[in-house]
Design a protein around this motif. Sequence first.
Motif, PDB file in Angstrom:
ATOM      1  N   LEU A 173       1.407 -11.243   4.487  1.00  0.00           N
ATOM      2  CA  LEU A 173       1.164  -9.969   3.809  1.00  0.00           C
ATOM      3  C   LEU A 173       1.812  -8.819   4.576  1.00  0.00           C
ATOM      4  N   GLY A 174       1.622  -8.816   5.896  1.00  0.00           N
ATOM      5  CA  GLY A 174       2.187  -7.729   6.700  1.00  0.00           C
ATOM      6  C   GLY A 174       3.697  -7.652   6.595  1.00  0.00           C
ATOM      7  N   GLN A 175       4.364  -8.804   6.647  1.00  0.00           N
ATOM      8  CA  GLN A 175       5.821  -8.828   6.544  1.00  0.00           C
ATOM      9  C   GLN A 175       6.275  -8.285   5.191  1.00  0.00           C
ATOM     10  N   ALA A 176       5.633  -8.746   4.122  1.00  0.00           N
ATOM     11  CA  ALA A 176       6.028  -8.306   2.780  1.00  0.00           C
ATOM     12  C   ALA A 176       5.809  -6.808   2.608  1.00  0.00           C
ATOM     13  N   TRP A 177       4.666  -6.307   3.024  1.00  0.00           N
ATOM     14  CA  TRP A 177       4.362  -4.893   2.819  1.00  0.00           C
ATOM     15  C   TRP A 177       5.252  -3.991   3.661  1.00  0.00           C
ATOM     16  N   ARG A 178       5.562  -4.428   4.869  1.00  0.00           N
ATOM     17  CA  ARG A 178       6.467  -3.607   5.693  1.00  0.00           C
ATOM     18  C   ARG A 178       7.864  -3.576   5.097  1.00  0.00           C
ATOM     19  N   PRO A 235       0.821  -1.210   0.000  1.00  0.00           N
ATOM     20  CA  PRO A 235       0.000   0.000   0.000  1.00  0.00           C
ATOM     21  C   PRO A 235       0.856   1.262   0.000  1.00  0.00           C
ATOM     22  N   PRO A 236       0.241   2.425  -0.272  1.00  0.00           N
ATOM     23  CA  PRO A 236       1.018   3.671  -0.280  1.00  0.00           C
ATOM     24  C   PRO A 236       1.607   3.974   1.094  1.00  0.00           C
ATOM     25  N   GLN A 237       2.587   4.882   1.094  1.00  0.00           N
ATOM     26  CA  GLN A 237       3.315   5.194   2.314  1.00  0.00           C
ATOM     27  C   GLN A 237       2.405   5.741   3.397  1.00  0.00           C
ATOM     28  N   ALA A 238       1.355   6.490   3.001  1.00  0.00           N
ATOM     29  CA  ALA A 238       0.447   7.046   4.002  1.00  0.00           C
ATOM     30  C   ALA A 238      -0.224   5.950   4.808  1.00  0.00           C
ATOM     31  N   VAL A 239      -0.495   4.815   4.174  1.00  0.00           N
ATOM     32  CA  VAL A 239      -1.100   3.682   4.880  1.00  0.00           C
ATOM     33  C   VAL A 239      -0.055   2.965   5.711  1.00  0.00           C
ATOM     34  N   LEU A 240       1.151   2.803   5.164  1.00  0.00           N
ATOM     35  CA  LEU A 240       2.213   2.124   5.906  1.00  0.00           C
ATOM     36  C   LEU A 240       2.575   2.871   7.175  1.00  0.00           C
ATOM     37  N   ASP A 241       2.454   4.183   7.142  1.00  0.00           N
ATOM     38  CA  ASP A 241       2.800   4.994   8.317  1.00  0.00           C
ATOM     39  C   ASP A 241       1.697   5.023   9.357  1.00  0.00           C
ATOM     40  N   ASP A 242       0.517   4.545   9.019  1.00  0.00           N
ATOM     41  CA  ASP A 242      -0.631   4.529   9.942  1.00  0.00           C
ATOM     42  C   ASP A 242      -0.879   3.079  10.349  1.00  0.00           C
ATOM     43  N   ALA A 243      -0.545   2.740  11.604  1.00  0.00           N
ATOM     44  CA  ALA A 243      -0.629   1.348  12.053  1.00  0.00           C
ATOM     45  C   ALA A 243      -2.043   0.801  11.924  1.00  0.00           C
ATOM     46  N   ASP A 244      -3.046   1.605  12.327  1.00  0.00           N
ATOM     47  CA  ASP A 244      -4.433   1.134  12.233  1.00  0.00           C
ATOM     48  C   ASP A 244      -4.846   0.928  10.783  1.00  0.00           C
ATOM     49  N   ARG A 289       7.655  -4.888  -0.234  1.00  0.00           N
ATOM     50  CA  ARG A 289       7.527  -5.864  -1.326  1.00  0.00           C
ATOM     51  C   ARG A 289       6.055  -6.073  -1.687  1.00  0.00           C
ATOM     52  N   SER A 290       5.765  -6.084  -2.983  1.00  0.00           N
ATOM     53  CA  SER A 290       4.431  -6.422  -3.469  1.00  0.00           C
ATOM     54  C   SER A 290       4.394  -7.908  -3.791  1.00  0.00           C
ATOM     55  N   LEU A 291       3.207  -8.500  -3.656  1.00  0.00           N
ATOM     56  CA  LEU A 291       3.048  -9.931  -3.901  1.00  0.00           C
ATOM     57  C   LEU A 291       1.969 -10.164  -4.955  1.00  0.00           C
ATOM     58  N   ASP A 292       2.233 -11.068  -5.889  1.00  0.00           N
ATOM     59  CA  ASP A 292       1.153 -11.596  -6.709  1.00  0.00           C
ATOM     60  C   ASP A 292       0.725 -12.922  -6.092  1.00  0.00           C
ATOM     61  N   LEU A 293      -0.254 -13.586  -6.694  1.00  0.00           N
ATOM     62  CA  LEU A 293      -0.754 -14.825  -6.095  1.00  0.00           C
ATOM     63  C   LEU A 293       0.312 -15.905  -6.067  1.00  0.00           C
ATOM     64  N   ASN A 306      -3.185  -2.213   9.432  1.00  0.00           N
ATOM     65  CA  ASN A 306      -3.812  -3.413   9.968  1.00  0.00           C
ATOM     66  C   ASN A 306      -5.145  -3.700   9.282  1.00  0.00           C
ATOM     67  N   ASP A 307      -5.948  -2.629   9.056  1.00  0.00           N
ATOM     68  CA  ASP A 307      -7.227  -2.808   8.357  1.00  0.00           C
ATOM     69  C   ASP A 307      -7.001  -3.341   6.949  1.00  0.00           C
ATOM     70  N   ARG A 308      -5.969  -2.820   6.283  1.00  0.00           N
ATOM     71  CA  ARG A 308      -5.683  -3.254   4.908  1.00  0.00           C
ATOM     72  C   ARG A 308      -5.272  -4.733   4.890  1.00  0.00           C
ATOM     73  N   ILE A 309      -4.438  -5.132   5.833  1.00  0.00           N
ATOM     74  CA  ILE A 309      -3.994  -6.528   5.908  1.00  0.00           C
ATOM     75  C   ILE A 309      -5.177  -7.442   6.211  1.00  0.00           C
ATOM     76  N   GLN A 310      -5.978  -7.068   7.220  1.00  0.00           N
ATOM     77  CA  GLN A 310      -7.117  -7.901   7.607  1.00  0.00           C
ATOM     78  C   GLN A 310      -8.104  -8.043   6.457  1.00  0.00           C
ATOM     79  N   GLY A 311      -8.346  -6.949   5.743  1.00  0.00           N
ATOM     80  CA  GLY A 311      -9.294  -6.984   4.634  1.00  0.00           C
ATOM     81  C   GLY A 311      -8.820  -7.860   3.494  1.00  0.00           C
ATOM     82  N   ALA A 312      -7.525  -7.742   3.135  1.00  0.00           N
ATOM     83  CA  ALA A 312      -6.991  -8.557   2.043  1.00  0.00           C
ATOM     84  C   ALA A 312      -7.030 -10.038   2.396  1.00  0.00           C
TER      85      ALA A 312
END
Length: 815
Positions: free
Chosen positions: A216-221, A171-180, A224-228, A183-189
Amino acid sequence: MQDSEQPSRPEFEKPGTFYLGRDYNVGLSQAGETPLLYDSQNLTTHAVCVGMTGSGKTGLCISLLEEAALNGIPAICIDPKGDLGNLLLAFPELRPGDFQPWVDPSVASRKGVSAEELAQQTAELWKSGLAKWDEDGNRIQRYVDRVDRAIYTPGSSAGLPLTVLKSFDAPPQAVLDDADALNDRIQGAASGLLALLGITADAVTSREHILLSNVLGQAWRDGRSLDLAGLIHEIQQPPFKRVGVVDLDTFFPAKDRLEFGMRLNNLLASPSFASWLEGESLDVQRLLYTAENKPRLSIISIAHLTDAERMFFVTILLNEVIAWMRSQPGTGSLRAILYMDEVFGFFPPTANPPAKRPMLTLLKQARAYGLGCVLATQNPVDLDYKGLSNAGTWFLGRLQTERDKARVIEGLEGASAEAGASFNRKEMEATLAALDNRVFVMNNVHASGPQVFQTRWALSYLAGPLTRSQISTLMADRKRPAGSASAAPSAAPATSPPSDASPESPASAPVPQRRTLNSAASSRPVLSADITQRYWPLDDSVKPAAGERLTYRPGLFAVGRLHFIRASDGVDVWRDFAALQPVHGELPQPLWETSQIMAERPTLLDEPEPSAAYGDLPSEMAVERNYRRWDDDLKNHVYQSERLTLWECAEFDERSLPNESDEAFRQRLLPEVIKRVEKEVDEAESAVSESRWWFFSGAWQALARAAEIILVRVFGGRSRKQLMTASMSNQMKKGWDKSAEAKSQLREKLRDLERLKRLMAPPGEEVDADVEPLHELKLTKIEVPPRKGDIEVQPVSLAWLPWWIGDDGAARTAY
């Protein structure tokens, strides 16, 4: 002269104003002349639209989206039914030829006219309808010119396809910098992907959900982007050795991780999933604006998807919207709209499907960013009203049941309390009970009180749900060119395709080849002879489209009998029933909860259609002993859910027959009602005779007194009153009033009697229950449960249900 013809036009064309209709007098059942103008800024506190089928809910919501477009406000519209594609059916010149491709030929046939004649009638209807609401082709032209309109079909090439691969990008940096937010993005995906796999997973207790979230959380932090394919690899070999304080192999053994990864691999290898990898990336900014920064009305049609696919896509989309929203500067004005039609199942009151969490986040936070959320449903009972307390505007149309009304009012009270606004429950109950079609009550916390209005005429032609072929026709020109992003919005945004590439196959990905069902899914399963297999007959009216193949999907089927008995009410009735439970993926739990219970037993076939393919069969359905267990499950289900409904009329000491509707029961009581009204007519005639006596008695006495006065004047005599006494005048007036009132009552009773006698029709014909004496007839509802010990269920069988499956994996029932 023009101002006198259209006095309200300048007012509802003001910027920031949504023209939704005109005020409506419920008592007179009549629309007024005052336009209902909705301040677009109020929509930043979100809106809810509720109304039963036929209430005009779709027309109101389409009008709202048209007004947003006229104001240059973009919108993303999630369309589970296919109605919102009508937003593209806007014809400024209102020519019959514009309407003809979209009118229903079956309607023309029923009316006994040609399609051309029906198109002519439709064009005239739309022209006159618009004129009554001070609208015309010029306003339609402004709507067409102001926004770009497109229909997207994820998982299908009927419209503009959308690929979901980007949904696993970091996700964009604005999301990476916001823990909540992260987390919502990871849970939703994670929740969305597991839903697509048919795994009902809790974020706290499910090890699949926890593992996927950690990957997902480890890769995004790490950026790294992931495909299937990459996701499958990291599930089997995660870049971490512990989950919490537990060793990875203890928490989720390697063998189980391999099996979990294989389920994702099967999804990736599935021909039906290939279409999910095609088309434009899921980019919210591109859904809202063209490359030239023109506002866009993006209709995302998901009618062709399965329930699991819908949940997956909606969850992913909502998370993308949240990410986009948080990258925008704050504003108090309406920047964009997120609209979802038929939110049923996505925002329930107790369960927590994957889409619910991001939807709650939007309702709570989107206001600060100028994003207005509009949710619509015809199932008000299935809404989380606590979550909807964030909605400031409620559009309420006709509701089907008292339970629906009670739930809506409960939600309104919560929303009003949240906003600190007053709420009159009794007044709202009375208003909701009196609504007609296309009449809504708007409860806006920004207004002084509720407003009742009739919706305006839609600029777009409301043709009903569009089929995939109709969507393909509408989008054909958008998919054909292979040029710029504005000409071909389905092209990859970052890379221009080569000259020989189509917009459906961006250069960033290989062109998917057409694939057929694999042999495992196509061949008929080999099962024990002890499992009874039957085949549901094809519906001849459902014809296959080009490229579609007949495929049988499994289901469970059983027939039985229910015994309803209650000695105190004199009830002793047996009733046949049939139960059908389609199975998609895994077996539903509880098993028969979503089954269809039918009063008539359908006739199933012993042999399948030749050359048909077969869908996957859950392993449990290949075990013969399970079917005996499912017999008992069905008994418990029908015992809990089925009821025999009777109606009792105490006035005539009558009770309805088993399965007799209240309307049919009223029809049967019609002779008794007529007798009662005839008696009332006789009483009214007697009242008229009595009132006439009062009047003429007073009149004769008044004449006698007048003659006496004249004689006194002529011949002289002692002084007397020269006018009629007040008592005589009052007696005449009283007699006159009683006579008028009695005549009025007699006329009313005679009208009722005449209407009732016209209702004396053969049994089975529809009854006009609005005739007052029938409508006022008090009926008591009696519900009798089946006797548990007498429930009979014949052995459950495996029922193969026919579906038409397209090359793109889209499926539709053929039964």
